[in-house]
Design a protein around this motif. Structure first.
Motif, PDB file in Angstrom:
ATOM      1  N   VAL A 130       0.901  -1.055   0.065  1.00  0.00           N
ATOM      2  CA  VAL A 130       0.083  -0.043   0.099  1.00  0.00           C
ATOM      3  C   VAL A 130       0.799   1.305   0.060  1.00  0.00           C
ATOM      4  N   PRO A 131       0.628   2.397  -1.097  1.00  0.00           N
ATOM      5  CA  PRO A 131       1.569   3.450  -0.894  1.00  0.00           C
ATOM      6  C   PRO A 131       1.408   4.177   0.256  1.00  0.00           C
ATOM      7  N   ASP A 132       2.750   4.780   0.581  1.00  0.00           N
ATOM      8  CA  ASP A 132       2.763   5.815   1.605  1.00  0.00           C
ATOM      9  C   ASP A 132       1.842   7.234   1.360  1.00  0.00           C
ATOM     10  N   GLY A 133       1.464   7.712   2.203  1.00  0.00           N
ATOM     11  CA  GLY A 133       0.609   8.850   2.177  1.00  0.00           C
ATOM     12  C   GLY A 133      -1.038   8.719   2.011  1.00  0.00           C
ATOM     13  N   TYR A 134      -1.279   7.298   1.965  1.00  0.00           N
ATOM     14  CA  TYR A 134      -2.873   7.219   2.011  1.00  0.00           C
ATOM     15  C   TYR A 134      -3.308   6.373   3.681  1.00  0.00           C
ATOM     16  N   ALA A 135      -3.886   7.066   4.208  1.00  0.00           N
ATOM     17  CA  ALA A 135      -4.455   6.282   5.615  1.00  0.00           C
ATOM     18  C   ALA A 135      -5.191   4.932   5.176  1.00  0.00           C
ATOM     19  N   ASP A 136      -5.308   4.119   6.031  1.00  0.00           N
ATOM     20  CA  ASP A 136      -5.847   2.896   5.663  1.00  0.00           C
ATOM     21  C   ASP A 136      -7.149   3.050   5.002  1.00  0.00           C
ATOM     22  N   LEU A 137      -8.155   3.998   5.669  1.00  0.00           N
ATOM     23  CA  LEU A 137      -9.623   3.929   5.098  1.00  0.00           C
ATOM     24  C   LEU A 137      -9.677   4.292   3.754  1.00  0.00           C
ATOM     25  N   GLN A 138      -8.573   5.473   3.501  1.00  0.00           N
ATOM     26  CA  GLN A 138      -8.465   5.876   2.170  1.00  0.00           C
ATOM     27  C   GLN A 138      -7.956   5.189   1.070  1.00  0.00           C
ATOM     28  N   ALA A 139      -7.012   3.996   1.447  1.00  0.00           N
ATOM     29  CA  ALA A 139      -6.595   2.929   0.781  1.00  0.00           C
ATOM     30  C   ALA A 139      -7.466   1.999   0.275  1.00  0.00           C
ATOM     31  N   ALA A 140      -8.239   1.376   1.251  1.00  0.00           N
ATOM     32  CA  ALA A 140      -9.242   0.252   0.963  1.00  0.00           C
ATOM     33  C   ALA A 140      -9.868   0.316  -0.424  1.00  0.00           C
TER      34      ALA A 140
END
Length: 330
Positions: A130-140
């Motif tokens: 998962v790329p840096d800069g994304y919170a887990d909620l936004q990455a999902a």
């Protein structure tokens, strides 16, 4: 949250934490996106789930335990677990870079327990960084809505004028990719859905209107995210010669008959089936370059049924995401 029978609400349950099998990792889940495919499974429209089943295939979390013969990811690493959970690696589809078509494939949250839970076991080969800069909620939402949108966009070809039918989780991501790549975009929503049309215009659509309306000019390609077969002839009517209609969903209502003249002129109708690891890896590398912004509506795990109900009614702006570990997911 457990599905015990199709067309019944999910039930909160205490399950034994899954051990990692050979080649697997156990992921401590922090967030899991709620996808329309989950809805198709819960509503009995996809008819081969394991039961009982933990749904969910847009999983973000941290590797808690590593099984035998796993080189990566390492314990503590943040990963995403997508829809495709296992393929055979030996069939003609797998050997030709088309593992998404593997006849023996197993899918997360369908034949394999998914991410509506505190822990999930996953084949290490299919876990995505998962790329840096994304919170887990936004990455999902990137893990399916984003990845299937990315694959659909590329199958649509080099279309200057791109129509997006159904403006939900996938479309709100793919419009950002499309604009980054230089496409002009036109959004089609449920009739009278002013909120979705405003959302599309905010994200850069040149025009937004009802799904059966004609856009102000012909389209070179259209991607249909809504599971409504009647949109296929509608999209063909809006399509210029040589254009492509891409059906991006895993399930769609029956496509009504239509006159051959709508297809004539070398127009193409095609589907998208699942995705490959390469699709996911390419999207995860591209997302921070654009950068893609995902808009999410968060629900605690115990409100999974409410999240599914809101998605069923078309009341989610962007993507719905379950919060499994509130402290870690923020």
């Amino acid at each position: 949250m457990l599905l015990e029978e199709p067309r019944q609400p999910l039930r909160a349950a205490e399950l034994t934490r899954p051990p990692p099998g050979r080649g697997e990792v156990v992921v401590r889940v922090t967030a899991c996106g709620v996808c329309r495919t989950d809805l198709h499974i819960v509503d009995g429209e996809l008819e081969e789930p394991k039961l009982p089943l933990v749904p969910g295939h847009q999983i973000v979390g941290y590797v808690d335990q590593v099984g035998e013969a796993v080189e990566r990811p390492a314990e503590g690493e943040r990963v995403g677990v997508p829809w495709v959970g296992w393929t055979c690696g030996t069939c003609r589809f797998c050997r030709s870079g088309r593992e998404n078509l593997c006849d023996r494939a197993r899918f997360t949250g369908y034949q394999l327990d998914g991410g509506y839970a505190a822990y999930a076991a996953a084949d290490a080969r299919f876990c995505l960084a998962v790329p840096d800069g994304y919170a887990d909620l936004q990455a999902a939402p990137l893990l399916c809505a984003g990845a299937i949108g990315y694959r659909s966009l590329h199958l649509a070809g080099e279309a200057e004028r791109l129509g997006l039918y159904g403006f939900g989780a996938a479309a709100h991501i793919v419009i950002q990719i499309a604009r980054f790549e230089g496409h002009r975009t036109f959004a089609f929503t449920r009739e009278g859905d002013d909120d979705a049309q405003r959302f599309a215009l905010e994200l850069g659509a040149e025009w937004a209107g009802g799904a059966l309306e004609r856009p102000p000019e012909e389209l070179d390609a259209a991607i249909i995210f809504a599971p409504a077969g009647e949109l296929v002839p509608a999209a063909l009517r809006a399509l210029a010669k040589g254009g492509t209609v891409v059906c991006a969903g895993i399930h769609m209502s029956d496509i009504p008959s239509f006159p051959y003249e709508l297809l004539w002129g070398e127009r193409v109708v095609r589907s998208v089936a699942n995705l490959t690891r390469r699709d996911g890896e390419e999207l995860m590398a591209l997302a921070p370059r654009i950068p893609i912004h995902t808009e999410v509506q968060a629900y605690p795990l115990e409100q999974a049924n409410e999240a599914l109900a809101q998605l069923r009614e078309g009341n989610v702006r962007g993507a719905a995401v379950l919060v499994i570990d509130e402290a870690a997911a923020a």
